[in-house]
Enzyme design. Structure first.
Site, PDB file in Angstrom:
ATOM      1  N   SER A   1      -7.824  -3.123  -2.693  1.00 33.79           N
ATOM      2  CA  SER A   1      -8.650  -1.942  -2.427  1.00 33.79           C
ATOM      3  C   SER A   1      -9.787  -1.840  -3.440  1.00 33.79           C
ATOM      4  O   SER A   1     -10.922  -1.521  -3.072  1.00 33.79           O
ATOM      5  CB  SER A   1      -7.810  -0.660  -2.499  1.00 33.79           C
TER       6      SER A   1
ATOM      7  N   TYR B   1      -2.733  -0.917   8.626  1.00 27.95           N
ATOM      8  CA  TYR B   1      -3.573  -2.044   9.035  1.00 27.95           C
ATOM      9  C   TYR B   1      -3.689  -2.105  10.557  1.00 27.95           C
ATOM     10  O   TYR B   1      -2.863  -1.555  11.283  1.00 27.95           O
ATOM     11  CB  TYR B   1      -2.949  -3.366   8.573  1.00 27.95           C
TER      12      TYR B   1
ATOM     13  N   ARG C   1       0.843  -1.202   0.000  1.00 31.47           N
ATOM     14  CA  ARG C   1       0.000   0.000   0.000  1.00 31.47           C
ATOM     15  C   ARG C   1       0.875   1.247   0.000  1.00 31.47           C
ATOM     16  O   ARG C   1       0.920   1.985   0.972  1.00 31.47           O
ATOM     17  CB  ARG C   1      -0.921  -0.050   1.207  1.00 31.47           C
TER      18      ARG C   1
ATOM     19  N   ASP D   1      -3.521  -1.636  -6.815  1.00 32.58           N
ATOM     20  CA  ASP D   1      -4.032  -2.140  -5.544  1.00 32.58           C
ATOM     21  C   ASP D   1      -5.398  -2.823  -5.732  1.00 32.58           C
ATOM     22  O   ASP D   1      -6.455  -2.246  -5.486  1.00 32.58           O
ATOM     23  CB  ASP D   1      -4.123  -0.953  -4.561  1.00 32.58           C
TER      24      ASP D   1
ATOM     25  N   GLN E   1      -0.731   2.444  -6.052  1.00 28.38           N
ATOM     26  CA  GLN E   1      -2.181   2.628  -5.894  1.00 28.38           C
ATOM     27  C   GLN E   1      -2.988   2.099  -7.070  1.00 28.38           C
ATOM     28  O   GLN E   1      -4.026   1.480  -6.881  1.00 28.38           O
ATOM     29  CB  GLN E   1      -2.502   4.102  -5.655  1.00 28.38           C
TER      30      GLN E   1
HETATM   31  P1  NAD Z   1      -8.556  -4.512   6.414  1.00 26.08           P
HETATM   32  O1  NAD Z   1      -9.469  -5.112   5.410  1.00 26.08           O
HETATM   33  O2  NAD Z   1      -7.360  -5.256   6.847  1.00 26.08           O
HETATM   34  O3  NAD Z   1      -9.414  -4.177   7.736  1.00 26.08           O
HETATM   35  C1  NAD Z   1     -10.627  -3.469   7.679  1.00 26.08           C
HETATM   36  C2  NAD Z   1     -10.759  -2.586   8.908  1.00 26.08           C
HETATM   37  O4  NAD Z   1     -10.978  -3.404  10.075  1.00 26.08           O
HETATM   38  C3  NAD Z   1      -9.511  -1.750   9.215  1.00 26.08           C
HETATM   39  O5  NAD Z   1      -9.840  -0.385   9.150  1.00 26.08           O
HETATM   40  C4  NAD Z   1      -9.112  -2.206  10.607  1.00 26.08           C
HETATM   41  O6  NAD Z   1      -8.583  -1.157  11.410  1.00 26.08           O
HETATM   42  C5  NAD Z   1     -10.426  -2.728  11.171  1.00 26.08           C
HETATM   43  N1  NAD Z   1     -10.288  -3.612  12.338  1.00 26.08           N
HETATM   44  C6  NAD Z   1      -9.424  -4.641  12.529  1.00 26.08           C
HETATM   45  N2  NAD Z   1      -9.617  -5.212  13.745  1.00 26.08           N
HETATM   46  C7  NAD Z   1     -10.641  -4.536  14.326  1.00 26.08           C
HETATM   47  C8  NAD Z   1     -11.310  -4.647  15.576  1.00 26.08           C
HETATM   48  N3  NAD Z   1     -10.969  -5.563  16.480  1.00 26.08           N
HETATM   49  N4  NAD Z   1     -12.312  -3.771  15.828  1.00 26.08           N
HETATM   50  C9  NAD Z   1     -12.669  -2.824  14.922  1.00 26.08           C
HETATM   51  N5  NAD Z   1     -12.085  -2.677  13.736  1.00 26.08           N
HETATM   52  C10 NAD Z   1     -11.072  -3.506  13.428  1.00 26.08           C
HETATM   53  O7  NAD Z   1      -8.067  -3.064   5.975  1.00 26.08           O
HETATM   54  P2  NAD Z   1      -8.147  -2.345   4.573  1.00 26.08           P
HETATM   55  O8  NAD Z   1      -9.527  -1.844   4.371  1.00 26.08           O
HETATM   56  O9  NAD Z   1      -7.586  -3.222   3.531  1.00 26.08           O
HETATM   57  O10 NAD Z   1      -7.160  -1.127   4.754  1.00 26.08           O
HETATM   58  C11 NAD Z   1      -6.859  -0.557   5.986  1.00 26.08           C
HETATM   59  C12 NAD Z   1      -6.197   0.800   5.787  1.00 26.08           C
HETATM   60  O11 NAD Z   1      -5.074   0.693   4.893  1.00 26.08           O
HETATM   61  C13 NAD Z   1      -7.057   1.867   5.145  1.00 26.08           C
HETATM   62  O12 NAD Z   1      -7.941   2.461   6.005  1.00 26.08           O
HETATM   63  C14 NAD Z   1      -6.006   2.831   4.662  1.00 26.08           C
HETATM   64  O13 NAD Z   1      -5.609   3.703   5.697  1.00 26.08           O
HETATM   65  C15 NAD Z   1      -4.865   1.943   4.315  1.00 26.08           C
HETATM   66  N6  NAD Z   1      -4.756   1.863   2.849  1.00 26.08           N
HETATM   67  C16 NAD Z   1      -3.745   2.562   2.262  1.00 26.08           C
HETATM   68  C17 NAD Z   1      -3.597   2.500   0.873  1.00 26.08           C
HETATM   69  C18 NAD Z   1      -2.492   3.270   0.210  1.00 26.08           C
HETATM   70  O14 NAD Z   1      -1.811   4.003   0.849  1.00 26.08           O
HETATM   71  N7  NAD Z   1      -2.270   3.070  -1.072  1.00 26.08           N
HETATM   72  C19 NAD Z   1      -4.455   1.739   0.102  1.00 26.08           C
HETATM   73  C20 NAD Z   1      -5.480   1.034   0.736  1.00 26.08           C
HETATM   74  C21 NAD Z   1      -5.604   1.109   2.120  1.00 26.08           C
END
Ligand code: NAD
Length: 384
Positions: A139, A234, A128, A136, A133
């Site tokens: 996402s 994450y 990420r 990805d 991007q």
């Molecule tokens: P994910 O699918 O791994 O998790 C989904 C959500 O579940 C996360 O926000 C996590 O904090 C939450 N979670 C985990 N355990 C939990 C708990 N016990 N209680 C409540 N919530 C909980 O995550 P994702 O959607 O793939 O991505 C997470 C983050 O990665 C995004 O919010 C973003 O900040 C980042 N991201 C960055 C890029 C980039 O920079 N290119 C791209 C995609 C995502």
């Protein structure tokens, strides 16, 4: 070099790895493109469109596998245990495979790929970082899943989402609670808001508060702080004790929700249980839980993967492969991610593998007969 697009064989899979629009991009990188006949049918891309874009359509899957240098898939062998090994055997020696390979869940399959000399890249491991991007795919698919989850919730709920003032009285807006505000959760919030619901959301990472609020939802804060912090945006896995306290605090917040969408996940781990069986009893009659983590063990204790069940007046849905419900756009997005990724790997028709490149290093699972990815080696009990 020949790049080939396979007709997906995973049950219910409607997406295709490359749509006709992106064939040109591969041709420009010096690749000849071959497509298995019918590969794009379920996502509304006919063989004739691929031909028009310059691809060769092949009806013999065996011939396609034995001729291809670069196989593009949505679901690679790791995604299903019964991937016919004879199909892997048919793959050209030294072929490159790109797709969602589930390398951490299926390290043995990765070993099998390595021993067959396949160079495999897992799209779920694209780092990420800003430069990656447009590759990805995780996402892209999470965003579609978040959207589809809201539609499913609306479909199962006996209530309408928007507020309406009518001659027959006022309809109050539905209350949607989103647990986990990552990519899928944020898209779910945005979609539920567009349908007119009142939306609340909670995430273990307080940094998402601003994003949640910018979408017009309320961020719910619990009097509990994560014990460990994850890396790269994450979340990290928490102790059993933390999860028990978290559930206790969440229980009262969920009591007024009409639709609960759960998206919480921790990479490489079973999804945390945020809704216990007891908590389900305290949800409103008619409430609907859409458990987006169903494929990773579920955020709701009662979720049955791939099934919809009723428990004490509550409907619990454990959907699988939600992106396939929007196969047309899911394929469009995945195809763009794949085309950009291939552009990084192939220059002037030749594979240029810069093993120091963060994206290549991060996604390369098998190479030169070995599993080379540290996290995959760790998952299989090798490495540290
Ligand atoms: P994910 O699918 O791994 O998790 C989904 C959500 O579940 C996360 O926000 C996590 O904090 C939450 N979670 C985990 N355990 C939990 C708990 N016990 N209680 C409540 N919530 C909980 O995550 P994702 O959607 O793939 O991505 C997470 C983050 O990665 C995004 O919010 C973003 O900040 C980042 N991201 C960055 C890029 C980039 O920079 N290119 C791209 C995609 C995502």
């Amino acid at each position: 070099m020949i790049a080939a697009v396979i007709k997906e064989s995973f049950p219910g899979e409607k997406r295709v790895a490359l749509i006709p629009r992106n064939v040109t991009a591969l041709s420009q990188a010096g690749l000849d493109v071959m497509v298995e006949s019918g590969a794009g049918e379920a996502s509304l891309h006919a063989d004739s469109e691929y031909e028009k874009a310059g691809a060769r359509v092949e009806t013999d899957r065996g011939a396609l596998l034995s001729e291809t240098d670069l196989l593009l898939t949505v679901r690679g062998p790791g995604a299903f245990a019964d991937f016919p090994s004879e199909e892997l055997d048919r793959l050209k020696k030294g072929a490159i495979l790109i797709g969602f390979l589930e390398p951490l869940a299926e390290p043995e399959t990765m070993q099998a790929l390595a021993s067959r000399g396949v160079t495999a890249f897992a799209m779920e491991l694209v780092p990420r970082i800003t430069r990656a991007q447009s590759m990805d795919a995780l996402s892209s698919m999470a965003s579609i899943a978040g959207y589809e989850a809201v539609l499913l919730g609306a479909e199962h709920s006996p209530k309408m989402f928007p507020m309406q003032i009518t001659a027959a009285g006022t309809i109050t807006p539905a209350k949607v609670f989103v647990l986990g505000a990552g990519v899928a959760g944020l898209q779910a919030i945005a979609t539920a808001r567009r349908l007119g619901a009142l939306v609340e959301a909670y995430d273990i990472r307080p940094v998402v508060k601003e994003e949640v609020e910018s979408l017009g939802a309320r961020f719910v804060e619990l009097e509990i702080e994560a014990e460990a912090e994850g890396q790269g945006g994450y979340a990290a896995a928490q102790s059993e004790e933390f999860q028990r306290r978290q559930r206790r605090l969440l229980a009262e917040r969920l009591a007024s929700a009409d639709v609960v969408i759960t998206t919480a996940a921790v990479p490489g781990k079973r999804a945390p249980i945020l809704i216990s069986a007891d908590m389900t009893e305290h949800l409103r009659p008619g409430a609907v839980v859409i458990d987006l983590a169903a494929e990773k063990g579920g955020n709701c204790e009662l979720t049955r993967t791939g099934e919809t069940m009723r428990y004490q007046g509550v409907t619990i849905v454990g959907p699988v492969n939600l992106p396939s419900r929007a196969a047309y756009h899911a394929s469009q997005m995945y195809s763009k991610n794949i085309a950009t990724f291939v552009d990084l790997l192939v220059k002037g028709g030749d594979l240029t593998l810069d093993l120091e490149d963060e994206i290549i290093k991060g996604t390369l699972v098998t190479h030169q007969g070995r599993v080379v990815h540290s996290a995959v080696l760790k998952a299989s009990g090798q490495g540290d």
